[in-house]
Design a protein around this motif. Structure first.
Motif, PDB file in Angstrom:
ATOM      1  N   PHE A  62     -15.350 -43.662  14.735  1.00  0.00           N
ATOM      2  CA  PHE A  62     -14.038 -43.750  14.722  1.00  0.00           C
ATOM      3  C   PHE A  62     -14.882 -45.901  14.408  1.00  0.00           C
ATOM      4  CE2 PHE A  62     -14.625 -41.473  18.189  1.00  0.00           C
ATOM      5  CZ  PHE A  62     -13.435 -40.415  17.465  1.00  0.00           C
ATOM      6  N   VAL A  63     -16.178 -45.528  14.272  1.00  0.00           N
ATOM      7  CA  VAL A  63     -16.699 -47.043  13.732  1.00  0.00           C
ATOM      8  C   VAL A  63     -16.063 -47.397  12.292  1.00  0.00           C
ATOM      9  CG1 VAL A  63     -18.898 -48.615  12.512  1.00  0.00           C
ATOM     10  CG2 VAL A  63     -18.970 -47.239  15.416  1.00  0.00           C
ATOM     11  N   ARG A  64     -16.188 -46.227  11.608  1.00  0.00           N
ATOM     12  CA  ARG A  64     -15.752 -46.115   9.958  1.00  0.00           C
ATOM     13  C   ARG A  64     -13.989 -46.640   9.800  1.00  0.00           C
ATOM     14  NH1 ARG A  64     -19.359 -42.902   6.098  1.00  0.00           N
ATOM     15  NH2 ARG A  64     -17.951 -43.673   4.542  1.00  0.00           N
ATOM     16  N   SER A  65     -13.138 -45.950  10.722  1.00  0.00           N
ATOM     17  CA  SER A  65     -11.462 -46.065  10.519  1.00  0.00           C
ATOM     18  C   SER A  65     -10.812 -46.810  11.489  1.00  0.00           C
ATOM     19  CB  SER A  65     -11.106 -44.745  11.350  1.00  0.00           C
ATOM     20  OG  SER A  65     -11.970 -44.091  12.649  1.00  0.00           O
ATOM     21  N   VAL A  66     -11.464 -46.880  12.511  1.00  0.00           N
ATOM     22  CA  VAL A  66     -10.556 -48.076  13.589  1.00  0.00           C
ATOM     23  C   VAL A  66     -11.170 -49.465  13.006  1.00  0.00           C
ATOM     24  CG1 VAL A  66     -10.897 -48.689  15.529  1.00  0.00           C
ATOM     25  CG2 VAL A  66     -10.713 -46.367  15.842  1.00  0.00           C
ATOM     26  N   GLY A  67     -12.384 -49.367  12.646  1.00  0.00           N
ATOM     27  CA  GLY A  67     -13.048 -50.734  12.443  1.00  0.00           C
ATOM     28  C   GLY A  67     -14.149 -51.625  12.908  1.00  0.00           C
ATOM     29  N   GLU A  68     -15.464 -51.952  12.143  1.00  0.00           N
ATOM     30  CA  GLU A  68     -16.077 -52.316  12.912  1.00  0.00           C
ATOM     31  C   GLU A  68     -15.994 -53.494  13.983  1.00  0.00           C
ATOM     32  OE1 GLU A  68     -20.855 -52.591  12.543  1.00  0.00           O
ATOM     33  OE2 GLU A  68     -19.829 -51.923  10.302  1.00  0.00           O
ATOM     34  N   ALA A  69     -14.866 -54.413  13.116  1.00  0.00           N
ATOM     35  CA  ALA A  69     -15.116 -55.601  13.700  1.00  0.00           C
ATOM     36  C   ALA A  69     -13.510 -55.466  14.729  1.00  0.00           C
ATOM     37  CB  ALA A  69     -14.222 -56.934  12.890  1.00  0.00           C
ATOM     38  N   THR A  70     -13.029 -54.523  15.212  1.00  0.00           N
ATOM     39  CA  THR A  70     -11.689 -54.572  16.038  1.00  0.00           C
ATOM     40  C   THR A  70     -12.574 -54.386  18.129  1.00  0.00           C
ATOM     41  OG1 THR A  70     -12.136 -51.644  16.238  1.00  0.00           O
ATOM     42  CG2 THR A  70     -10.248 -53.169  14.664  1.00  0.00           C
ATOM     43  N   ASP A  71     -12.057 -54.807  18.505  1.00  0.00           N
ATOM     44  CA  ASP A  71     -11.885 -54.654  20.211  1.00  0.00           C
ATOM     45  C   ASP A  71     -12.873 -53.418  20.840  1.00  0.00           C
ATOM     46  OD1 ASP A  71     -11.536 -57.828  20.519  1.00  0.00           O
ATOM     47  OD2 ASP A  71      -9.750 -57.488  21.539  1.00  0.00           O
ATOM     48  N   ILE A  72     -11.373 -52.757  20.119  1.00  0.00           N
ATOM     49  CA  ILE A  72     -11.707 -51.175  20.317  1.00  0.00           C
ATOM     50  C   ILE A  72     -13.203 -50.570  20.320  1.00  0.00           C
ATOM     51  CG2 ILE A  72     -11.658 -48.080  20.054  1.00  0.00           C
ATOM     52  CD1 ILE A  72      -8.360 -49.871  19.397  1.00  0.00           C
ATOM     53  N   VAL A  73     -13.458 -50.956  18.651  1.00  0.00           N
ATOM     54  CA  VAL A  73     -15.365 -50.779  18.430  1.00  0.00           C
ATOM     55  C   VAL A  73     -16.313 -51.716  19.023  1.00  0.00           C
ATOM     56  CG1 VAL A  73     -16.921 -50.510  16.766  1.00  0.00           C
ATOM     57  CG2 VAL A  73     -14.827 -49.125  16.424  1.00  0.00           C
TER      58      VAL A  73
ATOM     59  N   GLY B  75      -3.535 -52.887  16.501  1.00  0.00           N
ATOM     60  CA  GLY B  75      -5.168 -53.318  17.161  1.00  0.00           C
ATOM     61  C   GLY B  75      -5.959 -52.145  15.619  1.00  0.00           C
ATOM     62  N   LEU B  76      -5.805 -51.546  15.155  1.00  0.00           N
ATOM     63  CA  LEU B  76      -6.418 -50.836  14.263  1.00  0.00           C
ATOM     64  C   LEU B  76      -6.643 -51.244  12.837  1.00  0.00           C
ATOM     65  CD1 LEU B  76      -4.626 -48.147  16.049  1.00  0.00           C
ATOM     66  CD2 LEU B  76      -7.101 -47.499  16.393  1.00  0.00           C
ATOM     67  N   ASP B  77      -7.263 -51.386  12.141  1.00  0.00           N
ATOM     68  CA  ASP B  77      -7.931 -51.942  10.821  1.00  0.00           C
ATOM     69  C   ASP B  77      -7.457 -50.843  10.652  1.00  0.00           C
ATOM     70  OD1 ASP B  77      -8.610 -54.165  11.498  1.00  0.00           O
ATOM     71  OD2 ASP B  77     -11.222 -53.773  10.724  1.00  0.00           O
ATOM     72  N   TYR B  78      -7.506 -48.991  10.141  1.00  0.00           N
ATOM     73  CA  TYR B  78      -7.195 -48.415   9.160  1.00  0.00           C
ATOM     74  C   TYR B  78      -5.042 -48.800   8.381  1.00  0.00           C
ATOM     75  CZ  TYR B  78      -6.020 -45.016  12.980  1.00  0.00           C
ATOM     76  OH  TYR B  78      -5.430 -44.915  14.246  1.00  0.00           O
ATOM     77  N   TYR B  79      -4.423 -49.483   9.332  1.00  0.00           N
ATOM     78  CA  TYR B  79      -2.793 -49.953   8.592  1.00  0.00           C
ATOM     79  C   TYR B  79      -2.991 -50.096   7.562  1.00  0.00           C
ATOM     80  CZ  TYR B  79      -2.146 -47.908  13.275  1.00  0.00           C
ATOM     81  OH  TYR B  79      -1.624 -47.118  14.429  1.00  0.00           O
TER      82      TYR B  79
END
Ligand SMILES: [Zn+2]
Ligand SMILES: [Zn+2]
Length: 443
Positions: A52-63, A260-264
């Protein structure tokens, strides 16, 4: 009834009455998904944290704020899944679900976990339905995905649907946009909330997602991503709009929509329903053309969406509410010692076990729901109970010499006796489903 325990904060129990609504919603959604060729994958509720850290993104609120992360007994870092796409892409690669097919359609349904501040319609354990289309990268795929998304929402009679549509560009054009955004917000840093000041350094695009009122003027005047798209991204975006126009799907361009996700990459979309407040997107999704590669797979464009079940149920309102169905039959024990005989007859009437083909046929028609009183009521109290729980028929044990007595509780009259348990089952099923009576069933 008091209890020493309560469901954890931010979670809830789905109780009888509501659980039937969920089942109905799930069944309808599965039907729509299968009509579009989607097949379900059920992934574990937890995965390696890194996924999740690598897909959703380290600097997202979710992570940064919302993961439920724990170490197992061997010190491995695991995380309850906060979303469904990363686990599904992991499974897609791990099991080679593409099988060399250029197009793979997969779906999921189940609980996700995020440590969010509990508020109306938001839970720390929440259900999502999602679909992922892996392989095709051209605009018709985006259009079919949004079409499916709208179909699922329309399938529950949701009206006033508006698709909000944006493009986030790709690896070619996004870095320049990111820099423009950073410069814009850096010049107005004094207006930003604490989180956004931090985002300015780590992930300036996320500022566009901020809901804090004081950040809104700076967000409203931010440069539009659509002015920064490179030619291929612009053409893709125009192709998506042309396809949606042809399909008759209504949409609005929303240049501040980032999700809210970095992978888009490129297309992102959300759907709002008129019956919900402004902050209540029923769901959304987007293209993620790099994610499969980042997980170590071959270059595979992909697009997906998720829909929040709780919010979708709320959006559907009371249209799906309804009491659970009562039993078709109550088997009434006329003597205290006849309860076990009642259980035996009930088992036969349900039509489970025994003849497999018969059982499957009963299931297809909706097998009989049969209850036996286990509270030790008298025969007359059992009749009151059968009436109270809404039973359509009462049957009685022990049987008379010429068969089983039957009472139609709805019509309030006795029916002809049925000689055997099997003929009784066939007769009850036909009457309960309002089908023609089986040949020779009435003596
Ligand atoms: Zn802010
Ligand atoms: Zn581009």
């Amino acid at each position: 009834m008091g209890s020493k325990f309560q469901a954890p904060r931010g979670t809830r129990d789905i109780l009888p009455g509501e659980s039937e609504r969920w089942e109905g919603l799930e069944a309808r959604t599965r039907d729509i998904l299968s009509r579009y060729g989607y097949r379900e994958v059920r992934t574990p509720l937890f995965e390696a944290t890194d996924l999740f850290v690598r897909s959703v993104g380290e600097a997202t609120d979710i992570v940064q704020k919302e993961l439920y992360t724990f170490e197992d007994r061997k010190g491995r870092s695991l995380t309850l899944r906060p979303e469904g796409t990363a686990p599904l892409v992991r499974a897609y690669l791990e099991h080679s679900l593409g099988h060399g097919d250029p197009v793979t359609r997969l779906s999921y349904i189940g609980p996700m976990f995020r440590y969010e501040r509990p508020q109306a319609g938001r839970f720390r354990q929440f259900w999502q339905i999602g679909a992922e289309l892996l392989g095709p990268g051209a605009p018709p795929a985006d259009a079919e995905m949004i079409d499916l998304f709208v179909s699922i929402l329309e399938g529950i009679g949701l009206s006033g649907i508006t698709v909000l549509l944006n493009s986030l560009g790709d690896a070619t054009c996004r870095p320049a946009y990111r820099e423009r955004i950073r410069e814009h917000f850096a010049s107005r840093e004094g207006e930003l909330c604490g989180d956004c000041k931090e985002r300015l350094r780590t992930n300036p695009l996320r500022i566009l997602d901020c809901k804090v009122p004081s950040c809104q003027p700076a967000i409203a005047s931010a440069p539009s991503v659509l002015d920064s798209l490179c030619d291929p991204c612009r053409e893709h975006f125009q192709g998506v709009q042309a396809a949606l126009d042809a399909l008759g799907i209504r949409y609005e361009i929303a240049p501040r929509l980032v999700r809210g996700l970095d992978y888009y990459t490129r297309t992102v979309f959300e759907v709002h329903a008129a019956s919900l407040g402004a902050q209540n997107a029923v769901g959304g999704g987007g293209r993620y053309d790099q994610l499969v590669q980042e997980f170590g797979g071959p270059a595979t464009p992909a697009i997906g969406f998720s829909i929040g079940m709780e919010r979708r149920l709320r959006a559907a309102g009371d249209s799906e509410a309804g009491p659970g169905r009562g039993p078709d039959v109550c088997v009434v024990a006329l003597l205290p010692g006849a309860v076990v005989e009642a259980l035996t007859l009930a088992r036969t009437l349900r039509g489970i076990g025994g003849d497999a083909a018969q059982s499957a046929a009963d299931t297809a028609r909706g097998g009989l729901r049969v209850l036996v009183d286990l509270a030790g009521r008298s025969a007359s109290a059992q009749m009151k109970w059968a009436s109270k729980v809404g039973a359509r028929f009462a049957v009685f044990v022990p049987a008379e010499a010429d068969g089983y007595s039957v009472r139609d509780m709805e019509a309030g009259k006795d029916e002809p006796r049925q000689r055997t348990a099997e003929s009784l089952r066939a007769w009850l099923l036909a009457r309960a489903r309002r089908e023609p009576l089986p040949q020779g069933a009435v003596p």
